[in-house]
Scaffold this active site. Structure first.
Site, PDB file in Angstrom:
ATOM      1  N   ASN A 146       6.941   3.533   0.548  1.00 62.01           N
ATOM      2  CA  ASN A 146       6.456   2.148   0.429  1.00 62.01           C
ATOM      3  C   ASN A 146       7.465   1.112   0.908  1.00 62.01           C
ATOM      4  O   ASN A 146       7.111   0.139   1.568  1.00 62.01           O
ATOM      5  CB  ASN A 146       5.989   1.862  -1.005  1.00 62.01           C
ATOM      6  N   GLU A 244      13.827   6.241 -10.315  1.00 60.69           N
ATOM      7  CA  GLU A 244      13.092   4.975 -10.207  1.00 60.69           C
ATOM      8  C   GLU A 244      11.642   5.360  -9.985  1.00 60.69           C
ATOM      9  O   GLU A 244      11.271   5.758  -8.883  1.00 60.69           O
ATOM     10  CB  GLU A 244      13.612   4.134  -9.038  1.00 60.69           C
ATOM     11  N   CYS A 278       6.519  -1.058  -6.098  1.00 59.88           N
ATOM     12  CA  CYS A 278       6.620  -0.542  -7.474  1.00 59.88           C
ATOM     13  C   CYS A 278       6.557  -1.676  -8.482  1.00 59.88           C
ATOM     14  O   CYS A 278       5.965  -1.528  -9.542  1.00 59.88           O
ATOM     15  CB  CYS A 278       7.875   0.293  -7.642  1.00 59.88           C
ATOM     16  N   GLU A 451      19.416   0.897 -10.103  1.00 60.81           N
ATOM     17  CA  GLU A 451      19.954   0.734  -8.765  1.00 60.81           C
ATOM     18  C   GLU A 451      20.374  -0.726  -8.622  1.00 60.81           C
ATOM     19  O   GLU A 451      19.918  -1.588  -9.368  1.00 60.81           O
ATOM     20  CB  GLU A 451      18.914   1.137  -7.724  1.00 60.81           C
TER      21      GLU A 451
END
Ligand code: NDP
Length: 470
Positions: A146, A244, A278, A451
């Site tokens: 994505n 993640e 996300c 992250e």
């Protein structure tokens, strides 16, 4: 294109290849090796050999390589962004932002390169206790389709800055831009083997990285089911793991919010990247007394979105990335058609490409089961709530906890949202933006670890304690 292993471009040991298809036209836009177990092993060997000399460099020298790469990426933005549009489908403007965002992440970590300090404590009883921060060794980065370029940066930036070497596996539908960036790392003087980029199916190549005993950390971004499998597998060899995973971000619109700004935020937050982000806005909870006006504004914003090939001028939303994603979106809408009203969209246009119209749904009850799952595409349910208590309870009523936003002018309500929304990131009067300074990740089933920010840098190191007595 070939894979990058040990500073050289290589075909798969099996000789097999796989095609990359443009999701807007269904044309083949490239071919990459379909690597497997043997290729994963070769890449880990190369990263293992490169580790000690790279870790021994003064941190600022490592930072300089990242900075030089960022300069080259910025110079090549146009070419890289066009490649990203061709393999991923997003509009050129978004692809350009993503490539620039990647350069920004490298610049950020280049700047942090010499700030990774240890600690020292003097005690009379034990002498001097020194805590060093050591790099972990060979790390594997597994990325989805994505935001393939940005997420590659989120892994490469902190891993290499902290002195690790890396084997990166892009998603099978979007390997091309990542490989092109690998070439720029070499041109910027990155020593052979410090960054290796391998291509091939997750179930074989990805699995081989996760099971490899030399790999010390896996940083994975993707779907919850895959993430859970990766975590279980990585535990067999005691690897560090950052996950993640997905999100089902709620957006709460209070009755005192600036409704025009909130409607623009909802449309931008949901339909950016064709809803495949996300931290996209995935559910809106709006107070009932302003719901009609909010819906009107949102319908207007949604109807104004031009859908098409990301390379065409004026296009605001491209296709979904792949056939499976499109099928899932069609099913989601069909499944709620009886209980909800489709205000805008609700179908795929005729012709080629994995396109689906930007879609607004209303009328779902606040406890509808469909609201509890992540919808990874351009469909936004708008649900009415009576007050903030009901909104927060509904927002928290899923297993996800990546992002959440609250839209209000009332400081007390904003603080309540910041405190009570179960999420790794809470936005007030905005949604989606996450510059490199932002620690990024989720709570609950949305993942573990973070992250970005200095926090990610630390997660690519481990402490070594030295007790020194004279
Ligand atoms: P997947 O989990 O299907 O794939 C992600 C990556 O894992 C791909 O590179 C894939 O390879 C690889 N992979 C698949 N199986 C394995 C395996 N057994 N072992 C190792 N690697 C494997 O996710 P998607 O690509 O479908 O991405 C979409 C999902 O990612 C959404 O749920 C989204 O919310 C989430 N996401 C989360 C983000 C976050 O930061 N929280 C950011 C972006 C996305 P291959 O492509 O070859 O199958």
């Amino acid at each position: 294109m070939k894979m990058l292993i040990g500073g050289e471009w290589k075909a798969a040991a099996s000789g097999r290849e796989m095609e990359v298809v443009n999701p807007a036209t269904w044309e083949t836009v490239g071919t990459v090796p379909s690597g497997g177990h043997e290729d994963a092993g070769a890449a880990v060997d190369a990263a293992g050999e490169a580790f000690a000399p790279w870790a021994d460099l003064p941190p600022v020298e490592r930072g300089k390589v990242l900075f030089r790469t960022a300069v080259l990426v910025r110079e090549e933005t146009e070419r890289l962004a066009a490649t990203l549009v061709a393999e991923q489908g997003k509009p050129l403007r978004e692809a350009t932002d993503e490539v620039r965002g990647f350069a920004h992440v490298l610049e950020y970590y280049a700047g942090l390169s010499s700030s990774l300090y240890g600690e020292s404590i003097n005690t009379k009883a034990y002498g001097r206790i020194i805590v060093e921060r050591r790099p972990l060794g060979v790390c594997a980065g597994i990325i989805p389709w994505n935001m393939p370029v940005m997420i590659a940066g989120w892994k490469i930036g902190p891993a290499l800055t902290a002195g690790n070497t890396m084997v990166l596996k892009p998603a099978s539908t979007t390997p091309l831009t990542t490989l092109a960036i690998g070439d720029l790392f070499l041109k910027a003087g990155l020593p052979a083997g410090v960054l290796n980029i391998v291509t091939g199916p997750g179930e074989t190549l990805g699995e081989a990285l996760v099971t490899h005993p030399v790999v010390r950390k896996v940083s994975f971004t993707g779907e919850i089911g895959t993430g859970r499998h990766v975590a279980e597998t990585a535990a067999q060899t005691m690897k560090h793991v950052t996950l993640e995973l997905g999100g089902s971000d709620p957006m709460i619109v209070c009755d005192d919010a600036d409704l025009a700004v909130a409607a623009a935020g909802a449309a931008g937050g949901r339909f950016y990247n064709c809803g495949q982000t996300c931290t996209a806005v995935k559910r809106v909870y709006v107070f009932s007394d302003v719901a009609d006006r909010f819906r009107e504004l949102l319908v207007e914003k949604t109807r104004a979105i031009t859908v098409g090939d990301g390379m065409e001028k004026g296009v605001r939303m491209g296709p979904l990335n792949n056939a499976a994603g499109l099928e899932r979106i069609e099913t989601v809408v069909e499944d709620v058609r009886d209980e909800a009203e489709v205000l805008v969209g609700g179908k795929r246009p005729e012709g080629k490409g994995f396109f689906y119209e930007p879609t607004l749904i209303t009328g779902l009850p606040v406890d509808a089961p469909s609201l509890r799952e992540e919808v990874f595409g351009p469909v936004l349910p708008v649900v009415e709530v009576e007050d903030l208590d009901e909104a927060v309870a509904a927002a928290n009523g899923t297993r996800y906890g990546l992002g959440a936003s609250i839209w209000t002018k009332d400081l007390g309500r904003a603080e309540r949202g910041c405190r009570d929304l179960e999420a790794g990131i809470v936005w007030v009067n905005q949604h989606l933006k996450a510059p490199p300074e932002t620690p990024f990740g989720g709570v609950k089933w949305s993942g573990t670890g973070r992250e970005n920010g200095p926090h990610a840098l630390e997660r690519y190191t481990e402490e070594k304690a030295l007790l020194i007595r004279s």
